[in-house]
Design an enzyme around this catalytic site. Sequence first.
Site, PDB file in Angstrom:
ATOM      1  N   PHE A   1       0.827  -1.213   0.000  1.00 58.47           N
ATOM      2  CA  PHE A   1       0.000   0.000   0.000  1.00 58.47           C
ATOM      3  C   PHE A   1       0.859   1.260   0.000  1.00 58.47           C
ATOM      4  CE2 PHE A   1       0.484  -1.154   4.571  1.00 58.47           C
ATOM      5  CZ  PHE A   1       1.050   0.016   5.066  1.00 58.47           C
TER       6      PHE A   1
ATOM      7  N   HIS B   1       6.288  -7.655  12.057  1.00 54.82           N
ATOM      8  CA  HIS B   1       6.291  -6.716  10.921  1.00 54.82           C
ATOM      9  C   HIS B   1       4.886  -6.226  10.641  1.00 54.82           C
ATOM     10  CE1 HIS B   1       4.609  -9.914   8.581  1.00 54.82           C
ATOM     11  NE2 HIS B   1       4.910  -9.406   7.410  1.00 54.82           N
TER      12      HIS B   1
ATOM     13  N   GLY C   1      -0.383  -9.276  11.418  1.00 52.94           N
ATOM     14  CA  GLY C   1      -0.495 -10.664  10.990  1.00 52.94           C
ATOM     15  C   GLY C   1      -1.940 -10.999  10.643  1.00 52.94           C
TER      16      GLY C   1
END
Length: 475
Positions: A231, A397, A400
Amino acid sequence: MHMNRINGNDLLTIGFNQGKILGLALEVLEKNYQDTDRETVLTIMKNVAEKPELYLDHEILEDLATKIIEDANAPKDDTISLNETAMPFNIYGQEHIDEGAVRQMDTAMRLPVTVAGALMPDAHQGYGLPIGGVLAAKNAVIPYGVGVDIGCRMALSVFDIPESHFVNNADIYKRELIDHTRFGAGHGFVRHQRAEHAVLERNEFNMTQFIKTLQDKAWSQLGTSGGGNHFVEWGIIEFAERDEVLNIPAGRYVALLSHSGSRGLGATIAGHYTRLAKDICKLPKEASNLAYLDMNSSEGQEYWLAMNLAGDYASACHEIIHNKLTKAIGGQLLARVENHHNFAWKETWNGEDVIVHRKGATPAGKGVMGIIPGSMTAPGFLVRGKGLEDAINSASHGAGRQMSRTQAIKSISHQEMDAILKANGVTLIGAGRDEAPMAYKDINMVMDAQKKLVDVVAKFSPKMVRMADDGSKED
DNA sequence: ATGTCC
């Protein structure tokens, strides 16, 4: 180009095995049988595979037949054994993690080259190493420990622009976001729109014929974002207190956040070297996707250079996107932060020189800044690592997934999607329900599970999100 | 995540 349209899968079906022979057979097909019809070629290749001794004097197939016989008679005991017991590893937020990811990590901890491992709270199953897995290895690099999208990363620009400017000029922000970003698998810029960047001049492109062939596509895709969960978004970042390192006073600022990787360049490199690693490093079936390259071998060194090239290329893509949009809105930059989360690094762990693989994990060494996104409506966080060795200096990161893409498309309605966007004041351009906020875990739970790993510096709330158009055929 | 070749 290929009249007979026979690929590796066809050869596997008629009795060829994965490996060098398969590559040689494909070469022979390309050089000699392009104009022969498919059925004839398949029959010939099947015969060679079954009775290579009949083709030892064949003008075209002699070499292939010889190699097949040699291969069949070669000692077959070149499989590398896994250790019987897995080395222990730490799991953060185990209650959020599926069994499959833990099982994959367990297998990775039995590799002879493994030194240490850890699982982040957003972990889920992947190829080889799970997404959210961190693995420290001794003098070896695992292509699938880095992942397909080499150098996939986050980049954040914070502007000296108040929230009201965004609210009052939303149409301009939207127009520029659409104008300067490109999404979708395979998509790039047409020639006169192509961006320039020094990364295209890098010597590594001349390293091998294989990498050279990727240079032009890399140029066309420079500054693009791709598909899936990638994105580019406008949002508001909130610093609850002054940050001394970034020198930013407490307050709310307009910010740009992007998530993407190395596009076709990295994907092709990942595929090429995974295959090479599997040829060289034969592991038991449950570990075959963890095939590794010795860092002292020419293949290992070649992968390392190619991986770093893809990483720098991914960084350049973000740089171009951010520079274009910064110029478009006339923003003065207060800070830019970025971090890879699919990569391998030479680091020291517990006093030992190791190769640390982070596959969907944010570097979180002491004082190292990183970005952990939530979803298209949930906040993301600018964080500062605490350097916890037990977590191999890493953090999650993102939130999830808690639903697979197909599950999300089946169970989330368009109305639900519209409602949650509206409730959060988010404008969405593109994306399908497989990227809906409900498909992701609660980012606050995930952040709670990693309090020992990172400190939160600032909170980013998405306001205008662009993703690839919905690829699904579902209604 | 990629994109019509393992």
